[in-house]
Design a protein around this motif. Sequence first.
Motif, short mmCIF file in Angstrom:
data_model
loop_
_atom_site.label_atom_id
_atom_site.label_comp_id
_atom_site.label_asym_id
_atom_site.label_seq_id
_atom_site.Cartn_x
_atom_site.Cartn_y
_atom_site.Cartn_z
N TYR A 33 -1.76 12.63 -17.53
CA TYR A 33 -1.77 11.96 -16.24
C TYR A 33 -2.67 12.72 -15.29
CZ TYR A 33 0.01 9.89 -11.89
OH TYR A 33 0.13 9.25 -10.69
N ASN A 34 -3.52 11.99 -14.60
CA ASN A 34 -4.41 12.56 -13.59
C ASN A 34 -4.10 11.91 -12.26
OD1 ASN A 34 -6.65 12.99 -11.82
ND2 ASN A 34 -7.89 13.58 -13.58
N PRO A 35 -3.40 12.61 -11.36
CA PRO A 35 -2.98 12.00 -10.09
C PRO A 35 -4.16 11.49 -9.27
CG PRO A 35 -1.81 14.06 -10.45
CD PRO A 35 -2.87 13.98 -11.50
N GLU A 36 -5.25 12.23 -9.23
CA GLU A 36 -6.39 11.81 -8.42
C GLU A 36 -7.00 10.52 -8.95
OE1 GLU A 36 -8.70 11.56 -5.32
OE2 GLU A 36 -7.23 13.18 -5.56
N HIS A 37 -7.12 10.42 -10.28
CA HIS A 37 -7.67 9.20 -10.87
C HIS A 37 -6.73 8.02 -10.62
CE1 HIS A 37 -8.36 6.23 -14.11
NE2 HIS A 37 -9.64 6.54 -13.92
N ALA A 38 -5.45 8.23 -10.81
CA ALA A 38 -4.47 7.15 -10.58
C ALA A 38 -4.53 6.66 -9.14
CB ALA A 38 -3.07 7.63 -10.93
N PHE A 39 -4.63 7.60 -8.20
CA PHE A 39 -4.67 7.24 -6.78
C PHE A 39 -5.95 6.48 -6.45
CE2 PHE A 39 -5.92 8.24 -2.40
CZ PHE A 39 -4.82 7.76 -1.71
N ALA A 47 2.82 9.62 -5.73
CA ALA A 47 3.41 10.90 -5.34
C ALA A 47 4.59 11.26 -6.24
CB ALA A 47 3.85 10.84 -3.88
N ARG A 48 5.41 10.28 -6.56
CA ARG A 48 6.57 10.54 -7.43
C ARG A 48 6.11 10.92 -8.84
NH1 ARG A 48 10.14 5.34 -5.47
NH2 ARG A 48 10.98 6.26 -3.57
N ALA A 49 5.10 10.21 -9.35
CA ALA A 49 4.58 10.54 -10.68
C ALA A 49 3.99 11.95 -10.70
CB ALA A 49 3.53 9.51 -11.10
N THR A 50 3.36 12.32 -9.62
CA THR A 50 2.79 13.67 -9.52
C THR A 50 3.90 14.72 -9.54
OG1 THR A 50 0.92 12.82 -8.24
CG2 THR A 50 1.34 15.20 -8.12
N LEU A 51 4.98 14.44 -8.81
CA LEU A 51 6.13 15.36 -8.82
C LEU A 51 6.73 15.48 -10.21
CD1 LEU A 51 8.02 14.46 -5.50
CD2 LEU A 51 6.67 16.51 -5.97
N ASP A 52 6.84 14.35 -10.91
CA ASP A 52 7.39 14.37 -12.27
C ASP A 52 6.51 15.21 -13.19
OD1 ASP A 52 9.49 12.77 -11.56
OD2 ASP A 52 8.61 10.91 -12.30
N LEU A 60 0.83 -1.21 0.00
CA LEU A 60 0.00 0.00 0.00
C LEU A 60 0.87 1.26 0.00
CD1 LEU A 60 -2.89 1.28 0.33
CD2 LEU A 60 -2.44 1.22 2.80
N LEU A 61 1.87 1.29 0.86
CA LEU A 61 2.72 2.48 0.95
C LEU A 61 3.55 2.69 -0.30
CD1 LEU A 61 3.97 2.30 4.66
CD2 LEU A 61 1.97 3.45 3.73
N ASP A 62 4.01 1.59 -0.91
CA ASP A 62 4.76 1.71 -2.16
C ASP A 62 3.88 2.29 -3.27
OD1 ASP A 62 7.08 0.75 -1.06
OD2 ASP A 62 6.88 -1.27 -1.88
N PHE A 63 2.62 1.88 -3.29
CA PHE A 63 1.69 2.43 -4.28
C PHE A 63 1.50 3.93 -4.08
CE2 PHE A 63 -2.77 3.84 -4.50
CZ PHE A 63 -2.87 4.00 -5.88
N VAL A 64 1.26 4.35 -2.86
CA VAL A 64 1.05 5.77 -2.60
C VAL A 64 2.29 6.57 -2.97
CG1 VAL A 64 0.50 7.50 -0.85
CG2 VAL A 64 -0.60 5.26 -0.75
N ARG A 65 3.46 6.04 -2.64
CA ARG A 65 4.70 6.75 -2.96
C ARG A 65 4.90 6.84 -4.47
NH1 ARG A 65 7.62 4.61 0.62
NH2 ARG A 65 8.37 2.81 -0.55
N SER A 66 4.52 5.80 -5.21
CA SER A 66 4.68 5.84 -6.66
C SER A 66 3.79 6.91 -7.29
CB SER A 66 4.37 4.47 -7.27
OG SER A 66 2.99 4.17 -7.21
#
Length: 255
Positions: free
Chosen positions: A230-236, A175-180, A167-173
């Motif tokens: 990319y849509n961070p909210e949809h991906a999350f 977050a990183r994609a959002t930063l990119d 779960l935490l790895d998913f959330v971090r991924s």
Amino acid sequence: MVKEQRGASDPARTLELLWRVPGREDSRRGPKQGLTVDAVVQAAVELADSAGLDALTMRNIAQSLGVTPMTLYTYVPGKAELLDLMLDFVYLRMPRGDRAAAPWREKVEAVARENRDLYDRHPWVATMSTARPPLGPGLMAKYEHELAAFDGLGLDDVEMDAALTFLLDFVRSVARATLDTKAAARDSAMSDAQWWAANEPLLAQVFDPARFPLAARVGSAAGAAHQGMYNPEHAFTFGLHRIMDGLAQLMDRPR
């Protein structure tokens, strides 16, 4: 995006600092400065929050505290130890609601959203390597709190740890994609919509929908739905729901 490596540090000294072993901080106090390890770490976190890890130098931290750079080394041996302290500092201060009576899906989703909020408040945390996380009170409190969301679900201890890690790895991924995505928009001085508008004429010349029918159809549908690449909210949301579905199947398996 390159992950920030915390580098080599003295494990014993780092643990002493993380747990604030009595006597160690006082014995290394700089003359008449009146600082503490907490004050140095908080200044470093505020600097990283506002300007990123590239701005995190002993000189800049010292300037924000009104001391000389050498003074900081009487509190923190170096940047590697400082980064460990910063991570544990923000972990310790994460809000932790009491959801003991909540349904399991609500508890697990809360863990995901608490970590996503952490990355929103401190974007630099998403760039840090956590292969060997700081073993301080902040990490331990975070781990204890988050494991509670999986307790009593019929998972054994190894599965609980694995489910939380996944779960935490998913959330971090995410977050990183959002930063990119934000970095790309900042570096190019164009939003996703502007980038597509600029490249669409050339793409129309070289791209053959008949050769790549699925890419044409699905890419067009996703781009229209997300108004960008990319849509961070949809991906999350999409990924979190799939994790929930997978956990439900794991919980329901025959014993």
